[in-house]
Scaffold this active site. Structure first.
Site, PDB file in Angstrom:
ATOM      1  N   GLU A 154      79.549   1.111  81.204  1.00 48.95           N
ATOM      2  CA  GLU A 154      80.344   1.458  80.025  1.00 48.95           C
ATOM      3  C   GLU A 154      79.446   2.029  78.941  1.00 48.95           C
ATOM      4  O   GLU A 154      78.431   1.424  78.571  1.00 48.95           O
ATOM      5  CB  GLU A 154      81.115   0.251  79.484  1.00 48.95           C
ATOM      6  CG  GLU A 154      81.939   0.621  78.259  1.00 48.95           C
ATOM      7  CD  GLU A 154      83.023  -0.387  77.902  1.00 48.95           C
ATOM      8  OE1 GLU A 154      83.491  -0.340  76.758  1.00 48.95           O
ATOM      9  OE2 GLU A 154      83.396  -1.201  78.771  1.00 48.95           O
TER      10      GLU A 154
ATOM     11  N   GLU B 166      74.947   0.463  74.317  1.00 43.70           N
ATOM     12  CA  GLU B 166      75.384   0.523  72.917  1.00 43.70           C
ATOM     13  C   GLU B 166      74.157   0.739  72.034  1.00 43.70           C
ATOM     14  O   GLU B 166      73.090   0.180  72.320  1.00 43.70           O
ATOM     15  CB  GLU B 166      76.110  -0.779  72.535  1.00 43.70           C
ATOM     16  CG  GLU B 166      76.590  -0.853  71.101  1.00 43.70           C
ATOM     17  CD  GLU B 166      77.507   0.297  70.731  1.00 43.70           C
ATOM     18  OE1 GLU B 166      77.111   1.076  69.832  1.00 43.70           O
ATOM     19  OE2 GLU B 166      78.591   0.441  71.336  1.00 43.70           O
TER      20      GLU B 166
ATOM     21  N   ASP C 141      70.292   5.232  73.752  1.00 44.13           N
ATOM     22  CA  ASP C 141      71.137   6.411  73.909  1.00 44.13           C
ATOM     23  C   ASP C 141      71.588   6.531  75.369  1.00 44.13           C
ATOM     24  O   ASP C 141      70.761   6.556  76.292  1.00 44.13           O
ATOM     25  CB  ASP C 141      70.335   7.648  73.488  1.00 44.13           C
ATOM     26  CG  ASP C 141      71.087   8.957  73.677  1.00 44.13           C
ATOM     27  OD1 ASP C 141      72.287   8.921  73.992  1.00 44.13           O
ATOM     28  OD2 ASP C 141      70.458  10.019  73.509  1.00 44.13           O
TER      29      ASP C 141
ATOM     30  N   ASP D 182      83.445   8.216  69.422  1.00 40.64           N
ATOM     31  CA  ASP D 182      83.591   8.915  68.146  1.00 40.64           C
ATOM     32  C   ASP D 182      84.263  10.263  68.398  1.00 40.64           C
ATOM     33  O   ASP D 182      83.750  11.076  69.163  1.00 40.64           O
ATOM     34  CB  ASP D 182      82.212   9.121  67.507  1.00 40.64           C
ATOM     35  CG  ASP D 182      82.297   9.556  66.047  1.00 40.64           C
ATOM     36  OD1 ASP D 182      83.265  10.280  65.703  1.00 40.64           O
ATOM     37  OD2 ASP D 182      81.412   9.190  65.261  1.00 40.64           O
TER      38      ASP D 182
ATOM     39  N   LYS E 214      86.344  16.733  62.840  1.00 41.09           N
ATOM     40  CA  LYS E 214      86.196  18.036  62.194  1.00 41.09           C
ATOM     41  C   LYS E 214      85.737  19.074  63.223  1.00 41.09           C
ATOM     42  O   LYS E 214      84.835  18.802  64.022  1.00 41.09           O
ATOM     43  CB  LYS E 214      85.197  17.949  61.041  1.00 41.09           C
ATOM     44  CG  LYS E 214      85.677  17.075  59.887  1.00 41.09           C
ATOM     45  CD  LYS E 214      84.664  17.041  58.762  1.00 41.09           C
ATOM     46  CE  LYS E 214      85.165  16.162  57.609  1.00 41.09           C
ATOM     47  NZ  LYS E 214      84.174  16.084  56.504  1.00 41.09           N
TER      48      LYS E 214
ATOM     49  N   THR F  76      92.823  -3.840  73.330  1.00 34.01           N
ATOM     50  CA  THR F  76      92.067  -4.366  72.197  1.00 34.01           C
ATOM     51  C   THR F  76      92.983  -4.666  71.015  1.00 34.01           C
ATOM     52  O   THR F  76      94.110  -4.167  70.924  1.00 34.01           O
ATOM     53  CB  THR F  76      91.001  -3.350  71.731  1.00 34.01           C
ATOM     54  OG1 THR F  76      91.679  -2.194  71.202  1.00 34.01           O
ATOM     55  CG2 THR F  76      90.107  -2.931  72.892  1.00 34.01           C
ATOM     56  N   LYS F  77      92.506  -5.494  70.081  1.00 31.72           N
ATOM     57  CA  LYS F  77      93.275  -5.805  68.871  1.00 31.72           C
ATOM     58  C   LYS F  77      93.548  -4.532  68.077  1.00 31.72           C
ATOM     59  O   LYS F  77      94.640  -4.333  67.539  1.00 31.72           O
ATOM     60  CB  LYS F  77      92.524  -6.825  68.009  1.00 31.72           C
ATOM     61  CG  LYS F  77      92.473  -8.217  68.597  1.00 31.72           C
ATOM     62  CD  LYS F  77      91.749  -9.178  67.661  1.00 31.72           C
ATOM     63  CE  LYS F  77      91.710 -10.576  68.257  1.00 31.72           C
ATOM     64  NZ  LYS F  77      90.982 -11.516  67.370  1.00 31.72           N
ATOM     65  N   PHE F  78      92.544  -3.659  68.012  1.00 27.02           N
ATOM     66  CA  PHE F  78      92.696  -2.385  67.324  1.00 27.02           C
ATOM     67  C   PHE F  78      93.808  -1.565  67.963  1.00 27.02           C
ATOM     68  O   PHE F  78      94.644  -0.958  67.277  1.00 27.02           O
ATOM     69  CB  PHE F  78      91.364  -1.626  67.392  1.00 27.02           C
ATOM     70  CG  PHE F  78      91.428  -0.212  66.905  1.00 27.02           C
ATOM     71  CD1 PHE F  78      91.370   0.079  65.552  1.00 27.02           C
ATOM     72  CD2 PHE F  78      91.542   0.846  67.801  1.00 27.02           C
ATOM     73  CE1 PHE F  78      91.431   1.396  65.091  1.00 27.02           C
ATOM     74  CE2 PHE F  78      91.599   2.156  67.356  1.00 27.02           C
ATOM     75  CZ  PHE F  78      91.548   2.421  66.001  1.00 27.02           C
ATOM     76  N   GLU F  79      93.842  -1.567  69.289  1.00 24.88           N
ATOM     77  CA  GLU F  79      94.846  -0.803  70.020  1.00 24.88           C
ATOM     78  C   GLU F  79      96.236  -1.410  69.835  1.00 24.88           C
ATOM     79  O   GLU F  79      97.234  -0.696  69.665  1.00 24.88           O
ATOM     80  CB  GLU F  79      94.475  -0.776  71.506  1.00 24.88           C
ATOM     81  CG  GLU F  79      95.183   0.266  72.319  1.00 24.88           C
ATOM     82  CD  GLU F  79      94.648   0.333  73.740  1.00 24.88           C
ATOM     83  OE1 GLU F  79      95.281   1.016  74.556  1.00 24.88           O
ATOM     84  OE2 GLU F  79      93.606  -0.292  74.023  1.00 24.88           O
TER      85      GLU F  79
END
Length: 238
Positions: A68, A93, A120, A143, A147, A216-219
């Site tokens: 991952e 990560e 990386d 990310d 823009k 996920t909680k965010f999802e």
């Protein structure tokens, strides 16, 4: 590979490494995160070096390997490793607090099938992961660089995808998820043109969230607000 091809390949590698797909934000470590890194890194941490890992030796067994990229705080990665004990997981990560949290949760869960890099991902893939050694690569909510002038920083690019392809075994899959529709469209466009991959979607675009990817909680919050999430799974066929 001819000398000219090797030169072109080297230049592509340099370009991939130069354009970063992330900004490293040095968040403050909590005492618990710092303690987890100090205590558990020797057992679960992997250090980047220009040497291919022997994953059978790292994990002490032969098993399908899942990698991952960008696991955040590591909650879903730990959950997946706990649910799929017949697989070995490698998380990458760059943000140290996330590494600390993941180590703490993994230790609390008693996991033995999880290892972490703090580095990386492009360099880890190039230098440490052997060709055809992975059953699945996961890229969840990277990310989006929303823009337009920053789109070149998106990690899903043709050159990166071909590097990743070489690390997947034939039949292995690249699973992406994003909550930015424009990025989902970008991912789909890149992958549809990528040599050696086949879309697993019956409709030729996106797939339902597979059971192995935790919500996920965010999802969950996004769903309540009517936000979309797009999953893509492409299989290496050659």
């Amino acid at each position: 590979m001819t000398e000219n091809q090797e030169t072109i390949q080297t230049e592509q590698d340099k370009r991939l490494r130069k354009i970063r797909s992330f900004v490293k934000r040095e968040g403050r470590l909590t005492k618990g995160q710092a303690a987890a890194i100090e205590k558990y890194w020797p057992q679960m941490g992997l250090n980047h070096s220009k040497q291919l890992l022997d994953l059978d030796q790292v994990f002490g067994r032969q098993a399908p390997r899942v990698l991952e990229i960008g696991f955040g705080m590591g909650k879903s990665l730990v959950e997946m490793a706990a649910n799929e004990t017949d697989h070995d997981f490698i998380g990458i990560e760059v943000h140290r607090p996330g590494v600390g949290s993941c180590l703490a949760d993994a230790a609390e869960a008693g996991l033995t099938n999880l290892r972490l890099f703090e580095h990386d991902a492009v360099e880890v893939l190039a230098d440490c992961i052997a060709d055809e050694s992975l059953a699945r690569v996961q890229l969840y909510f990277p990310d989006p660089w929303h823009k337009k002038r920053h789109h070149k920083r998106r990690i899903v690019q043709p050159e990166f995808v071909q590097k990743l392809r070489s690390k997947l075994a034939i039949g292995g899959v690249f699973h992406m998820a994003t909550d930015w529709e424009n990025y989902a469209e970008h991912m789909l466009e890149v992958m549809q043109q990528a040599e050696g991959f086949e879309n697993t979607s019956a409709s030729g675009d996106y797939v339902p969230r597979p059971d192995f990817r935790p919500l996920t909680k965010f999802e969950q919050r996004g769903h309540r607000l009517g936000h979309g999430v797009w999953d893509l799974i492409f299989k290496r066929v050659s």
